[in-house]
Write a protein that holds these residues in place. Structure first.
Motif, PDB file in Angstrom:
ATOM      1  N   GLY A   1       0.790  -1.216   0.000  1.00 50.42           N
ATOM      2  CA  GLY A   1       0.000   0.000   0.000  1.00 50.42           C
ATOM      3  C   GLY A   1       0.821   1.263   0.000  1.00 50.42           C
ATOM      4  N   GLY A   2       2.100   1.130   0.221  1.00 47.72           N
ATOM      5  CA  GLY A   2       2.988   2.283   0.259  1.00 47.72           C
ATOM      6  C   GLY A   2       3.455   2.725  -1.115  1.00 47.72           C
ATOM      7  N   SER A   3       4.347   3.697  -1.113  1.00 45.03           N
ATOM      8  CA  SER A   3       4.834   4.289  -2.367  1.00 45.03           C
ATOM      9  C   SER A   3       6.357   4.373  -2.357  1.00 45.03           C
ATOM     10  CB  SER A   3       4.267   5.701  -2.548  1.00 45.03           C
ATOM     11  OG  SER A   3       2.863   5.692  -2.643  1.00 45.03           O
ATOM     12  N   LEU A   4       6.913   4.341  -3.561  1.00 43.18           N
ATOM     13  CA  LEU A   4       8.334   4.586  -3.777  1.00 43.18           C
ATOM     14  C   LEU A   4       8.479   5.333  -5.090  1.00 43.18           C
ATOM     15  CD1 LEU A   4      10.214   1.258  -2.911  1.00 43.18           C
ATOM     16  CD2 LEU A   4      10.416   3.437  -1.705  1.00 43.18           C
ATOM     17  N   ARG A   5       9.547   6.103  -5.181  1.00 41.34           N
ATOM     18  CA  ARG A   5       9.870   6.769  -6.431  1.00 41.34           C
ATOM     19  C   ARG A   5      11.273   6.361  -6.844  1.00 41.34           C
ATOM     20  NH1 ARG A   5      11.523  12.955  -7.736  1.00 41.34           N
ATOM     21  NH2 ARG A   5      10.460  13.225  -9.747  1.00 41.34           N
ATOM     22  N   LEU A   6      11.351   5.691  -7.986  1.00 39.53           N
ATOM     23  CA  LEU A   6      12.642   5.313  -8.541  1.00 39.53           C
ATOM     24  C   LEU A   6      13.145   6.408  -9.481  1.00 39.53           C
ATOM     25  CD1 LEU A   6      12.017   1.554  -9.415  1.00 39.53           C
ATOM     26  CD2 LEU A   6      12.721   2.581  -7.243  1.00 39.53           C
TER      27      LEU A   6
ATOM     28  N   MET B   1       5.751   4.855  -7.958  1.00 40.43           N
ATOM     29  CA  MET B   1       5.021   3.611  -7.712  1.00 40.43           C
ATOM     30  C   MET B   1       4.143   3.800  -6.479  1.00 40.43           C
ATOM     31  SD  MET B   1       8.054   0.837  -8.457  1.00 40.43           S
ATOM     32  CE  MET B   1       8.953   1.271  -6.967  1.00 40.43           C
ATOM     33  N   ASN B   2       2.850   3.724  -6.686  1.00 44.32           N
ATOM     34  CA  ASN B   2       1.879   3.864  -5.592  1.00 44.32           C
ATOM     35  C   ASN B   2       1.119   2.556  -5.407  1.00 44.32           C
ATOM     36  OD1 ASN B   2       2.600   6.609  -5.399  1.00 44.32           O
ATOM     37  ND2 ASN B   2       1.021   7.201  -6.877  1.00 44.32           N
ATOM     38  N   SER B   3       0.463   2.440  -4.273  1.00 36.02           N
ATOM     39  CA  SER B   3      -0.347   1.247  -3.971  1.00 36.02           C
ATOM     40  C   SER B   3       0.437  -0.027  -4.231  1.00 36.02           C
ATOM     41  CB  SER B   3      -1.633   1.262  -4.810  1.00 36.02           C
ATOM     42  OG  SER B   3      -2.381   2.434  -4.570  1.00 36.02           O
TER      43      SER B   3
ATOM     44  N   ASP C   1      18.681  -0.824 -25.900  1.00 33.36           N
ATOM     45  CA  ASP C   1      20.125  -0.941 -26.140  1.00 33.36           C
ATOM     46  C   ASP C   1      20.974  -0.869 -24.878  1.00 33.36           C
ATOM     47  OD1 ASP C   1      19.360   1.259 -28.820  1.00 33.36           O
ATOM     48  OD2 ASP C   1      19.687  -0.904 -28.983  1.00 33.36           O
ATOM     49  N   TYR C   2      20.521  -0.129 -23.896  1.00 32.75           N
ATOM     50  CA  TYR C   2      21.340   0.142 -22.713  1.00 32.75           C
ATOM     51  C   TYR C   2      20.539  -0.164 -21.448  1.00 32.75           C
ATOM     52  CZ  TYR C   2      23.753   2.793 -26.321  1.00 32.75           C
ATOM     53  OH  TYR C   2      24.384   3.162 -27.483  1.00 32.75           O
ATOM     54  N   TRP C   3      21.251  -0.658 -20.446  1.00 40.96           N
ATOM     55  CA  TRP C   3      20.615  -1.080 -19.197  1.00 40.96           C
ATOM     56  C   TRP C   3      21.421  -0.591 -18.001  1.00 40.96           C
ATOM     57  CZ3 TRP C   3      16.025  -3.799 -19.172  1.00 40.96           C
ATOM     58  CH2 TRP C   3      15.593  -4.285 -20.413  1.00 40.96           C
ATOM     59  N   GLY C   4      20.702  -0.269 -16.931  1.00 39.71           N
ATOM     60  CA  GLY C   4      21.350   0.025 -15.677  1.00 39.71           C
ATOM     61  C   GLY C   4      21.589  -1.252 -14.888  1.00 39.71           C
ATOM     62  N   GLN C   5      22.144  -1.100 -13.692  1.00 41.47           N
ATOM     63  CA  GLN C   5      22.466  -2.249 -12.847  1.00 41.47           C
ATOM     64  C   GLN C   5      21.287  -2.711 -12.014  1.00 41.47           C
ATOM     65  OE1 GLN C   5      25.488  -4.001 -12.910  1.00 41.47           O
ATOM     66  NE2 GLN C   5      25.580  -2.753 -14.761  1.00 41.47           N
ATOM     67  N   GLY C   6      20.287  -1.885 -11.896  1.00 39.23           N
ATOM     68  CA  GLY C   6      19.094  -2.279 -11.164  1.00 39.23           C
ATOM     69  C   GLY C   6      19.061  -1.772  -9.738  1.00 39.23           C
ATOM     70  N   THR C   7      17.857  -1.652  -9.212  1.00 41.73           N
ATOM     71  CA  THR C   7      17.656  -1.273  -7.816  1.00 41.73           C
ATOM     72  C   THR C   7      16.564  -2.166  -7.237  1.00 41.73           C
ATOM     73  OG1 THR C   7      17.213   0.586  -6.305  1.00 41.73           O
ATOM     74  CG2 THR C   7      15.973   0.567  -8.369  1.00 41.73           C
ATOM     75  N   GLN C   8      16.792  -2.660  -6.030  1.00 48.08           N
ATOM     76  CA  GLN C   8      15.876  -3.627  -5.418  1.00 48.08           C
ATOM     77  C   GLN C   8      14.681  -2.922  -4.791  1.00 48.08           C
ATOM     78  OE1 GLN C   8      16.106  -7.210  -5.107  1.00 48.08           O
ATOM     79  NE2 GLN C   8      13.995  -6.905  -4.375  1.00 48.08           N
ATOM     80  N   VAL C   9      13.512  -3.427  -5.097  1.00 47.49           N
ATOM     81  CA  VAL C   9      12.277  -2.982  -4.455  1.00 47.49           C
ATOM     82  C   VAL C   9      11.660  -4.189  -3.765  1.00 47.49           C
ATOM     83  CG1 VAL C   9       9.928  -2.130  -4.822  1.00 47.49           C
ATOM     84  CG2 VAL C   9      11.853  -1.104  -6.064  1.00 47.49           C
ATOM     85  N   THR C  10      11.411  -4.064  -2.476  1.00 47.49           N
ATOM     86  CA  THR C  10      10.803  -5.138  -1.713  1.00 47.49           C
ATOM     87  C   THR C  10       9.553  -4.610  -1.024  1.00 47.49           C
ATOM     88  OG1 THR C  10      12.977  -6.140  -1.306  1.00 47.49           O
ATOM     89  CG2 THR C  10      11.142  -6.855   0.091  1.00 47.49           C
ATOM     90  N   VAL C  11       8.436  -5.275  -1.282  1.00 49.83           N
ATOM     91  CA  VAL C  11       7.159  -4.875  -0.696  1.00 49.83           C
ATOM     92  C   VAL C  11       6.721  -5.960   0.272  1.00 49.83           C
ATOM     93  CG1 VAL C  11       4.801  -4.135  -1.143  1.00 49.83           C
ATOM     94  CG2 VAL C  11       6.601  -3.686  -2.841  1.00 49.83           C
ATOM     95  N   SER C  12       6.599  -5.595   1.517  1.00 46.96           N
ATOM     96  CA  SER C  12       6.198  -6.557   2.533  1.00 46.96           C
ATOM     97  C   SER C  12       4.690  -6.540   2.729  1.00 46.96           C
ATOM     98  CB  SER C  12       6.896  -6.245   3.856  1.00 46.96           C
ATOM     99  OG  SER C  12       6.493  -4.980   4.341  1.00 46.96           O
ATOM    100  N   SER C  13       4.152  -7.686   3.080  1.00 47.02           N
ATOM    101  CA  SER C  13       2.689  -7.802   3.251  1.00 47.02           C
ATOM    102  C   SER C  13       2.279  -7.527   4.681  1.00 47.02           C
ATOM    103  CB  SER C  13       2.237  -9.202   2.840  1.00 47.02           C
ATOM    104  OG  SER C  13       2.922 -10.168   3.591  1.00 47.02           O
TER     105      SER C  13
END
Length: 123
Positions: free
Chosen positions: A15-20, A83-85, A111-123
Motif C-alpha cells: 500500500g505504500g509508495s516509492l519513487r525510482l 510507484m503507488n499502492s 540498447d542500454y541497461w542500468g544495474q538495477g535497484t531492489q524494491v521489496t514490498v512486505s505484506s
C-alpha cells in the motif's frame, strides 16, 4: 555509450509508495526512449513502463496501470517511476533501459541497461 544509474529502491509495506530515479549520461538524453523493466526472483525480466523521447507518449504493463507513473526530465537527464499502492508481487529488481530506435515492450529493442535497484514490498 549510455550509462544508466538507478536509485530509490528499498523496503516498503504493501500500500505504500516509492519513487525510482534513473540518471543517464553519455549521450543526448532527449534522443533516447526510456523504459523500466523488473525481474523478480526466479522469473524472467518483464516490461513495466516506457516513455518516448519527448515524454509525450507513455505505455504501461497491465499489472501496473493506474498505480505506476513514468516521467522524464530532459533538462536533468533523468527518468522516474512513481510507484503507488505497492503490492508484494511488485517485489523485484527494477531496471532502467534506454534505446534510440526501438520503442516497444520487448527486451531486445532496448540498447542500454542500468544495474538495477531492489524494491521489496512486505505484506
Amino acid at each position: 555509450q549510455v550509462q544508466l544509474v538507478e536509485s530509490g529502491g528499498g523496503l516498503v509495506q504493501a500500500g505504500g509508495s516509492l519513487r525510482l530515479s534513473c540518471a543517464a549520461s553519455g549521450r543526448t538524453f532527449s534522443s533516447l526512449h526510456m523504459a523500466w523493466f523488473r525481474q523478480a526472483p526466479g522469473k524472467e525480466r518483464e516490461f513495466v513502463a516506457r516513455i518516448s523521447k519527448s515524454g509525450g507518449s507513455t505505455y504501461y504493463a497491465d499489472s501496473v496501470k493506474g498505480r505506476f507513473t513514468i516521467s522524464r526530465d530532459n533538462a536533468k537527464n533523468m527518468v522516474y517511476l512513481q510507484m503507488n499502492s505497492l503490492k508484494p508481487e511488485d517485489t523485484a529488481v527494477y531496471y532502467c533501459a534506454a534505446g534510440s530506435v526501438g520503442y516497444s515492450s520487448a527486451i531486445g529493442t532496448w540498447d542500454y541497461w542500468g544495474q538495477g535497484t531492489q524494491v521489496t514490498v512486505s505484506s
